[in-house]
Motif scaffolding. Sequence first.
Motif, short mmCIF file in Angstrom:
data_model
loop_
_atom_site.label_atom_id
_atom_site.label_comp_id
_atom_site.label_asym_id
_atom_site.label_seq_id
_atom_site.Cartn_x
_atom_site.Cartn_y
_atom_site.Cartn_z
N ARG A 241 0.88 -1.24 -0.01
CA ARG A 241 -0.02 -0.02 0.21
C ARG A 241 0.80 1.24 -0.11
N ARG B 244 1.99 1.89 -3.43
CA ARG B 244 0.89 2.19 -4.40
C ARG B 244 0.62 3.75 -4.15
N THR C 19 3.33 5.29 -6.42
CA THR C 19 3.07 5.21 -7.80
C THR C 19 2.27 6.33 -8.62
N GLN D 178 2.85 1.16 -11.80
CA GLN D 178 1.67 0.15 -11.52
C GLN D 178 1.31 -0.96 -12.32
N ASP E 228 2.43 -3.84 -9.84
CA ASP E 228 1.95 -4.02 -8.83
C ASP E 228 1.12 -5.48 -8.67
N GLU F 101 1.45 -8.37 -5.59
CA GLU F 101 0.39 -8.78 -4.79
C GLU F 101 -0.02 -10.51 -4.76
#
Length: 621
Positions: free
Chosen positions: A47, A50, A53, A60, A63, A67
């Motif tokens: 997080r 994120r 980014t 992105q 990502d 995850e």
Amino acid sequence: MAQTPAIDSLQQLVEKERNVENKVFLLYDIVNLQSELDTALAYGTLREARKLTGGNKYLQAFDPFFEGQIIWTADSARTKSLYQRSITLLSFYDTYRATQTIARAWHNYGIFLQIDGRQDEYTDILLNKVIPLARKIGDMSSVASAYNAIGTVYSNKEDYQAALSCFSQGIQAAEHVQPSVKRSMILADAYISSAGCLIYLDKSPGEVYRYLELGKQHLGQVGDPAYHADYYLNLGKYYGLKNNHSAAVEQFNQGLTYAAKSPTTTISVIKLNYEKANSLLQLGKYKESRAVLNSLLAQNSDDFSRVNRAGTLKLRAEVEARLGDFVSAYHSLKSWQVLSDSIRTVQEKAKIAEITARYGNAEQENKILKLENANRRKLFIIALAVIAALLTGGIFIVTLRNRKKQVRQQLQLMASEREVEVKSALIYGEEQERKRLARELHDGLGGTFAGIKLNLENAIKRQDIFGINGTVGLLDDAIREFRHTTHRLVPEHLKHNGLENNLRDFCHSLRASGVNFHFYFKGLQGLNIEEKELVIFRVLQELITNAVKHAKAGNILINCIQEDRLLLLTIEDDGVGFDPAIKKEGIGLYNIRSRIKMLNGSMQIDSTEGKGTVVNIEIML
């Protein structure tokens, strides 16, 4: 809160880093390490990445992969979907990190296929996706890991020779990697696994031991207990080959100690206990052997497969028989028989399903036979048609080749004729230039020199000093006229002053005509082609002279533009113009056009009566 020195070091780098992109990638690296220790912590770090980014599509795109690393063990379906999404997003970027992450995503995606029993698809991904991508960016550690993974697949399928070949390629690839913990893990895995294959291939104990020693050299830097457990498993088997079963049991116990340190070594625990029980059997320690086997059979782990359970039951039956417990031995053997039959039944059902799917029942086979006969007839007809088409095509190709030969000959003839035309035009142009020069010398310098001679004779007879001074003035005019004529013949300073300055000088010499000249030059500094430059100057000189003499123009615009290898020339006047459909080109324009063709160029004339004339020339330099 789970932390490691590696994670702590990366977090310190994050705090110092000021570049957003570098900081995000450091956070991604932390996520990768935390995902194996604490998923909640890993999600917190993701997080944080994120937030940094923002709207950066490139950052992105990584990502989904990270995850997927976090939820690897919790949700396989979503993890596979995340890997595929990351592969799609990153495929738009041709960077080292993007390519490396795509290769990792494919590798991890393939592992799920392997877990589902789709071994061939897994090896196909490794060979055709992971290895080519890793080689593209020179990531030899990923290449080596992929070959080791393929070797493990072949080893599980008991194709030990193919497995050895893959492990060998993994070792060769790893030799090109800088020394690191990862390199040590790859080499340890390859050498230890190769030793295991050699054992099953009944190679000499000496050769097995050599590979184990090579693997041991790299174990010192490897902290993962699974690698140590596998080493002691194969070392114990090595001692078993030498019938030193006491030493073998010691190695298996050492391996179990390492295996107990990691939750991911269940398969190693099963193999170590089975081999330990077998060695205890060889040592005559039947009760200890049965105890080990009973503890194995009490497991309900998914890793303890039907095949493993069947093998364990069979070994226990032998141990119980040695103990004299024939009733238990009978039951164990009976259980082994039932399980083996079950395994064979499953295998046979799979084969039957495959046969049914491929061939169908007898009635379907008859239909297939009929279809095959019909297909054979169709194939015969198609073959005849193909042969006819090939014959027709052959005739066509021969005809086409002959036609091409004729066309080439015609083109060569046309090229020769064109060359003759160009040379004739050039000769004609040179002849016209000589005539013009003779005219100028006769009408200009010839008359001036005759006047100078007459004045000098009269001044000498009369001893008139003022007459001599006047003659000197005439002589100065003659010298200027001579310089002007020679300059027009061959402008020696063309190569020094360039096309632009010489055109300006030439137009300035025509100022008495009353025409206003306008210029636009661009990019001529790089022309520097002396032979072509002189021809270009002559062409422009003649076009400007024609416009001055015949167009009755008040203004003449001269554009000379060079862009890359293209030279664009334009002579535009606001004179009387002419109708090209009525007035045919004379020998002068024909001569100009021929010169331009010689320079690999083209000329277009656009003129209308009462609206002037535009001459456009394009020359490829």
